[in-house]
Scaffold this active site. Structure first.
Site, PDB file in Angstrom:
ATOM      1  N   TYR A  26       0.698   9.938  -9.348  1.00 40.52           N
ATOM      2  CA  TYR A  26       1.208  11.299  -9.181  1.00 40.52           C
ATOM      3  C   TYR A  26       2.597  11.506  -9.789  1.00 40.52           C
ATOM      4  CZ  TYR A  26      -2.621  11.586  -5.815  1.00 40.52           C
ATOM      5  OH  TYR A  26      -3.859  11.565  -5.223  1.00 40.52           O
ATOM      6  N   ASP A  70       0.883  -1.160   0.000  1.00 38.92           N
ATOM      7  CA  ASP A  70       0.000   0.000   0.000  1.00 38.92           C
ATOM      8  C   ASP A  70       0.917   1.204   0.000  1.00 38.92           C
ATOM      9  OD1 ASP A  70      -2.532   1.168  -0.151  1.00 38.92           O
ATOM     10  OD2 ASP A  70      -2.500   1.667   1.955  1.00 38.92           O
TER      11      ASP A  70
HETATM   12  P1  ITT Z   1      -3.830  -1.719  -5.547  1.00 46.15           P
HETATM   13  O1  ITT Z   1      -4.445  -1.359  -4.225  1.00 46.15           O
HETATM   14  O2  ITT Z   1      -4.685  -2.624  -6.385  1.00 46.15           O
HETATM   15  O3  ITT Z   1      -2.441  -2.220  -5.434  1.00 46.15           O
HETATM   16  P2  ITT Z   1      -3.928   1.108  -5.982  1.00 46.15           P
HETATM   17  O4  ITT Z   1      -3.803   2.008  -7.167  1.00 46.15           O
HETATM   18  O5  ITT Z   1      -5.179   1.224  -5.154  1.00 46.15           O
HETATM   19  O6  ITT Z   1      -3.680  -0.390  -6.432  1.00 46.15           O
HETATM   20  P3  ITT Z   1      -2.637   1.970  -3.618  1.00 46.15           P
HETATM   21  O7  ITT Z   1      -3.810   1.633  -2.792  1.00 46.15           O
HETATM   22  O8  ITT Z   1      -1.293   1.615  -3.107  1.00 46.15           O
HETATM   23  O9  ITT Z   1      -2.689   1.364  -5.089  1.00 46.15           O
HETATM   24  O10 ITT Z   1      -2.794   3.498  -3.915  1.00 46.15           O
HETATM   25  C1  ITT Z   1      -1.699   4.180  -4.163  1.00 46.15           C
HETATM   26  C2  ITT Z   1      -2.037   5.435  -4.919  1.00 46.15           C
HETATM   27  O11 ITT Z   1      -0.983   6.330  -4.543  1.00 46.15           O
HETATM   28  C3  ITT Z   1      -1.933   5.187  -6.420  1.00 46.15           C
HETATM   29  O12 ITT Z   1      -3.183   4.966  -7.024  1.00 46.15           O
HETATM   30  C4  ITT Z   1      -1.283   6.486  -6.864  1.00 46.15           C
HETATM   31  O13 ITT Z   1      -2.264   7.478  -6.983  1.00 46.15           O
HETATM   32  C5  ITT Z   1      -0.378   6.840  -5.680  1.00 46.15           C
HETATM   33  N1  ITT Z   1       0.960   6.222  -5.849  1.00 46.15           N
HETATM   34  C6  ITT Z   1       1.518   5.210  -5.136  1.00 46.15           C
HETATM   35  N2  ITT Z   1       2.744   4.899  -5.595  1.00 46.15           N
HETATM   36  C7  ITT Z   1       2.968   5.731  -6.620  1.00 46.15           C
HETATM   37  C8  ITT Z   1       4.015   5.906  -7.525  1.00 46.15           C
HETATM   38  O14 ITT Z   1       5.103   5.144  -7.492  1.00 46.15           O
HETATM   39  N3  ITT Z   1       3.896   6.843  -8.448  1.00 46.15           N
HETATM   40  C9  ITT Z   1       2.806   7.619  -8.515  1.00 46.15           C
HETATM   41  N4  ITT Z   1       1.750   7.508  -7.725  1.00 46.15           N
HETATM   42  C10 ITT Z   1       1.815   6.569  -6.775  1.00 46.15           C
END
Ligand code: ITT
Length: 220
Positions: free
Chosen positions: A154, A69
């Site tokens: 982002y 996460d």
């Molecule tokens: P899963 O839960 O299915 O893995 P998700 O998109 O919901 O996918 P997260 O809950 O970890 O993933 O949400 C993380 C959000 O934070 C993601 O959708 C991006 O908006 C941001 N994020 C996380 N890591 C990032 C990265 O390396 N580059 C850019 N944005 C990122």
């Protein structure tokens, strides 16, 4: 060894596969297990959500599951969007809308106050119930316009000051070498390597190898 990566985010899956693929383990994704329902990410911390996802998928598949996460913590916004990063501009999980909202909230804020950090917590859950976690952080600055085509989320707004480029302007290898996810996964790789070594030994005394990751124990 087979590891199920617990994500439905394509951009993330590609990064994760490139981070652990070289260990020689078989990497599966949730697309290979379409029956598994979506895990609700309702935790207040990245760790809570990562552990919840990894446990659910290990329990449902009987395989080792790896979940992360992650999100963006912006200093000027008191750490927001944090665990709400994916849904910052609404349930649609729309990257462009999220970036526009962030730019709007930071309009007129000078560069020295635009500090931010990406944070990632990785959880590795074993079918027997053990769970390990590892965390990585990458600091940067939120730009005043999107730049670059790579990455996801982002990335076009997140400037790495040392490189003078956004994450979206870096190739995946360069991003992985410095990113929050890359750092957390460097630790996760250690435990996976330890588990592989254990698998190749008859006696299972590999626990000592995992000391750099936090064993939070527990069961399904
Ligand atoms: P899963 O839960 O299915 O893995 P998700 O998109 O919901 O996918 P997260 O809950 O970890 O993933 O949400 C993380 C959000 O934070 C993601 O959708 C991006 O908006 C941001 N994020 C996380 N890591 C990032 C990265 O390396 N580059 C850019 N944005 C990122």
């Amino acid at each position: 060894m087979r590891i199920v990566v617990a994500t439905r985010n394509r951009g993330k899956l590609e990064e994760l596969a490139s981070l652990i693929g070289s260990l020689g383990v078989e990497v599966k994704s949730l697309d290979d297990y379409p029956h598994i329902p979506e895990v609700v990410e309702d935790g207040e911390t990245f760790a809570e959500n990562a552990v919840k996802k990894a446990r659910a998928v290990a329990g449902a598949t009987g395989e080792i599951a790896l979940a992360d996460d992650s999100g963006l913590e912006v200093d000027y916004l008191g750490g927001a969007p944090g665990v709400y990063s994916a849904r910052f501009a609404g349930e649609g999980r729309d990257d462009r809308a999220n970036n526009e909202k962030l730019l709007g909230l930071l309009r007129g804020v000078p560069r020295e106050k635009r500090g931010a950090g990406f944070r990632c917590v990785v959880a590795l859950a074993l079918p027997g119930g053990k769970v390990f976690t590892a965390e990585g952080v990458c600091r940067g600055i939120i730009g005043d316009q999107p730049l670059g085509e790579g990455g996801f989320g982002y990335d076009p707004l997140f400037i790495v000051p040392e490189l003078g480029k956004t994450f979206a302007q870096l190739d995946m290898g360069t991003k992985n070498a410095i990113s929050h996810r890359g750092k957390a996964f460097a630790l996760a790789r250690e435990i996976i390597a330890g588990l592989l070594a254990e698998e190749n030994r008859a006696a299972g005394d590999g626990e000592k190898k995992h000391s750099r990751m936090k064993d939070i124990g527990g069961s399904f």
